[in-house]
Motif scaffolding. Structure first.
Motif, PDB file in Angstrom:
ATOM      1  N   ASP A   9       2.992  -4.364  -5.633  1.00  0.00           N
ATOM      2  CA  ASP A   9       1.774  -5.155  -5.741  1.00  0.00           C
ATOM      3  C   ASP A   9       1.497  -5.928  -4.447  1.00  0.00           C
ATOM      4  N   GLU A  10       0.438  -6.702  -4.459  1.00  0.00           N
ATOM      5  CA  GLU A  10       0.022  -7.457  -3.273  1.00  0.00           C
ATOM      6  C   GLU A  10       1.054  -8.510  -2.857  1.00  0.00           C
ATOM      7  N   ASP A  11       1.884  -8.957  -3.797  1.00  0.00           N
ATOM      8  CA  ASP A  11       2.863 -10.001  -3.513  1.00  0.00           C
ATOM      9  C   ASP A  11       4.226  -9.449  -3.101  1.00  0.00           C
ATOM     10  N   ALA A  12       4.345  -8.140  -2.964  1.00  0.00           N
ATOM     11  CA  ALA A  12       5.642  -7.524  -2.669  1.00  0.00           C
ATOM     12  C   ALA A  12       6.247  -8.054  -1.375  1.00  0.00           C
ATOM     13  N   MET A  13       5.444  -8.171  -0.324  1.00  0.00           N
ATOM     14  CA  MET A  13       5.972  -8.645   0.951  1.00  0.00           C
ATOM     15  C   MET A  13       6.437 -10.095   0.842  1.00  0.00           C
ATOM     16  N   ASP A  14       5.666 -10.923   0.159  1.00  0.00           N
ATOM     17  CA  ASP A  14       6.051 -12.328  -0.002  1.00  0.00           C
ATOM     18  C   ASP A  14       7.351 -12.455  -0.779  1.00  0.00           C
ATOM     19  N   HIS A  51       0.871  -1.179   0.000  1.00  0.00           N
ATOM     20  CA  HIS A  51       0.000   0.000   0.000  1.00  0.00           C
ATOM     21  C   HIS A  51       0.909   1.230   0.000  1.00  0.00           C
ATOM     22  N   ALA A  52       0.886   2.061   0.985  1.00  0.00           N
ATOM     23  CA  ALA A  52       1.728   3.260   0.981  1.00  0.00           C
ATOM     24  C   ALA A  52       2.919   3.126   1.933  1.00  0.00           C
ATOM     25  N   TYR A  53       3.218   1.909   2.364  1.00  0.00           N
ATOM     26  CA  TYR A  53       4.256   1.720   3.378  1.00  0.00           C
ATOM     27  C   TYR A  53       5.472   0.991   2.817  1.00  0.00           C
ATOM     28  N   PRO A  54       6.657   1.544   3.034  1.00  0.00           N
ATOM     29  CA  PRO A  54       7.860   0.848   2.572  1.00  0.00           C
ATOM     30  C   PRO A  54       8.128  -0.380   3.444  1.00  0.00           C
ATOM     31  N   LEU A  55       8.431  -1.495   2.796  1.00  0.00           N
ATOM     32  CA  LEU A  55       8.741  -2.733   3.506  1.00  0.00           C
ATOM     33  C   LEU A  55      10.241  -2.946   3.650  1.00  0.00           C
ATOM     34  N   GLY A  56      10.982  -2.375   2.750  1.00  0.00           N
ATOM     35  CA  GLY A  56      12.425  -2.524   2.850  1.00  0.00           C
ATOM     36  C   GLY A  56      13.105  -2.513   1.504  1.00  0.00           C
ATOM     37  N   GLY A  90      23.305 -12.697 -10.329  1.00  0.00           N
ATOM     38  CA  GLY A  90      22.774 -14.055 -10.268  1.00  0.00           C
ATOM     39  C   GLY A  90      21.529 -14.150  -9.407  1.00  0.00           C
ATOM     40  N   CYS A  91      21.548 -13.537  -8.237  1.00  0.00           N
ATOM     41  CA  CYS A  91      20.375 -13.552  -7.346  1.00  0.00           C
ATOM     42  C   CYS A  91      19.232 -12.741  -7.951  1.00  0.00           C
ATOM     43  N   ALA A  92      19.566 -11.644  -8.626  1.00  0.00           N
ATOM     44  CA  ALA A  92      18.532 -10.832  -9.283  1.00  0.00           C
ATOM     45  C   ALA A  92      17.830 -11.650 -10.356  1.00  0.00           C
ATOM     46  N   GLN A  93      18.587 -12.413 -11.117  1.00  0.00           N
ATOM     47  CA  GLN A  93      17.995 -13.235 -12.169  1.00  0.00           C
ATOM     48  C   GLN A  93      17.069 -14.292 -11.568  1.00  0.00           C
ATOM     49  N   ILE A  94      17.499 -14.936 -10.490  1.00  0.00           N
ATOM     50  CA  ILE A  94      16.669 -15.944  -9.829  1.00  0.00           C
ATOM     51  C   ILE A  94      15.356 -15.340  -9.345  1.00  0.00           C
ATOM     52  N   MET A  95      15.406 -14.102  -8.848  1.00  0.00           N
ATOM     53  CA  MET A  95      14.208 -13.438  -8.322  1.00  0.00           C
ATOM     54  C   MET A  95      13.396 -12.729  -9.412  1.00  0.00           C
ATOM     55  N   GLY A  96      13.871 -12.786 -10.658  1.00  0.00           N
ATOM     56  CA  GLY A  96      13.130 -12.156 -11.743  1.00  0.00           C
ATOM     57  C   GLY A  96      13.310 -10.653 -11.823  1.00  0.00           C
ATOM     58  N   VAL A  97      14.391 -10.151 -11.252  1.00  0.00           N
ATOM     59  CA  VAL A  97      14.681  -8.715 -11.281  1.00  0.00           C
ATOM     60  C   VAL A  97      15.540  -8.433 -12.509  1.00  0.00           C
ATOM     61  N   ALA A  98      15.013  -7.649 -13.438  1.00  0.00           N
ATOM     62  CA  ALA A  98      15.713  -7.398 -14.691  1.00  0.00           C
ATOM     63  C   ALA A  98      16.356  -6.017 -14.750  1.00  0.00           C
ATOM     64  N   LEU A 118      13.575 -13.706  -0.275  1.00  0.00           N
ATOM     65  CA  LEU A 118      15.017 -13.515  -0.450  1.00  0.00           C
ATOM     66  C   LEU A 118      15.744 -14.151   0.730  1.00  0.00           C
ATOM     67  N   ARG A 119      16.610 -15.085   0.448  1.00  0.00           N
ATOM     68  CA  ARG A 119      17.324 -15.824   1.486  1.00  0.00           C
ATOM     69  C   ARG A 119      18.810 -15.472   1.467  1.00  0.00           C
ATOM     70  N   ASP A 120      19.515 -15.942   2.478  1.00  0.00           N
ATOM     71  CA  ASP A 120      20.967 -15.759   2.571  1.00  0.00           C
ATOM     72  C   ASP A 120      21.379 -14.301   2.459  1.00  0.00           C
ATOM     73  N   LEU A 121      20.719 -13.458   3.235  1.00  0.00           N
ATOM     74  CA  LEU A 121      21.063 -12.042   3.263  1.00  0.00           C
ATOM     75  C   LEU A 121      22.051 -11.766   4.380  1.00  0.00           C
ATOM     76  N   GLY A 122      22.866 -10.773   4.191  1.00  0.00           N
ATOM     77  CA  GLY A 122      23.812 -10.364   5.214  1.00  0.00           C
ATOM     78  C   GLY A 122      23.874  -8.854   5.298  1.00  0.00           C
ATOM     79  N   THR A 123      24.551  -8.370   6.313  1.00  0.00           N
ATOM     80  CA  THR A 123      24.692  -6.936   6.500  1.00  0.00           C
ATOM     81  C   THR A 123      26.160  -6.528   6.376  1.00  0.00           C
ATOM     82  N   VAL A 124      26.363  -5.327   5.919  1.00  0.00           N
ATOM     83  CA  VAL A 124      27.702  -4.728   5.852  1.00  0.00           C
ATOM     84  C   VAL A 124      27.574  -3.262   6.218  1.00  0.00           C
ATOM     85  N   CYS A 125      28.688  -2.649   6.478  1.00  0.00           N
ATOM     86  CA  CYS A 125      28.717  -1.214   6.731  1.00  0.00           C
ATOM     87  C   CYS A 125      28.270  -0.488   5.455  1.00  0.00           C
ATOM     88  N   PRO A 126      27.327   0.438   5.561  1.00  0.00           N
ATOM     89  CA  PRO A 126      26.862   1.126   4.355  1.00  0.00           C
ATOM     90  C   PRO A 126      27.951   1.969   3.697  1.00  0.00           C
TER      91      PRO A 126
END
Length: 100
Positions: free
Chosen positions: A70-75, A42-47, A54-62, A80-88
């Motif tokens: 859309d309604e499936d954005a949160m799902d 809706h009007a709220y950022p999820l992240g 390679g991961c973009a291709q698997i997720m269909g990000v072109a 997205l798996r195997d995420l990590g954090t780094v210093c920005p």
């Protein structure tokens, strides 16, 4: 939002990256293109997540800076798996140079 304590830059809110990008930044290796994926419900950022080609291709990000609103954005975002954090700031430096 996760936080990291970087030995070079101090404490910061941390972006979430796929493990391939995270490893490249951490090991100070050349960084492949980073695809930015932003999800809204809706009007709220999820992240925002950053994916290697390679991961973009698997997720269909072109295209970079993909926005899911859309309604499936949160799902899709939670699929997205195997995420990590780094210093920005380290991530920004890695994106701005061919090699660290």
């Amino acid at each position: 939002m996760p936080y990291v304590l970087c030995q070079r830059h101090g404490t910061h809110a941390a972006p979430l990256l796929c493990s391939h990008l995270c490893n490249a930044v951490t090991n100070r290796e050349p960084l492949p293109e980073a695809f930015c994926v932003e999800a809204w419900y809706h009007a709220y950022p999820l992240g925002v997540r950053y994916l290697c080609p390679g991961c973009a291709q698997i997720m269909g990000v072109a295209t970079n800076r993909t926005v899911w609103r859309d309604e499936d954005a949160m799902d899709r975002l939670t699929d997205l798996r195997d995420l990590g954090t780094v210093c920005p700031r380290c991530f920004d430096e890695a994106q701005q140079s061919e090699t660290l």
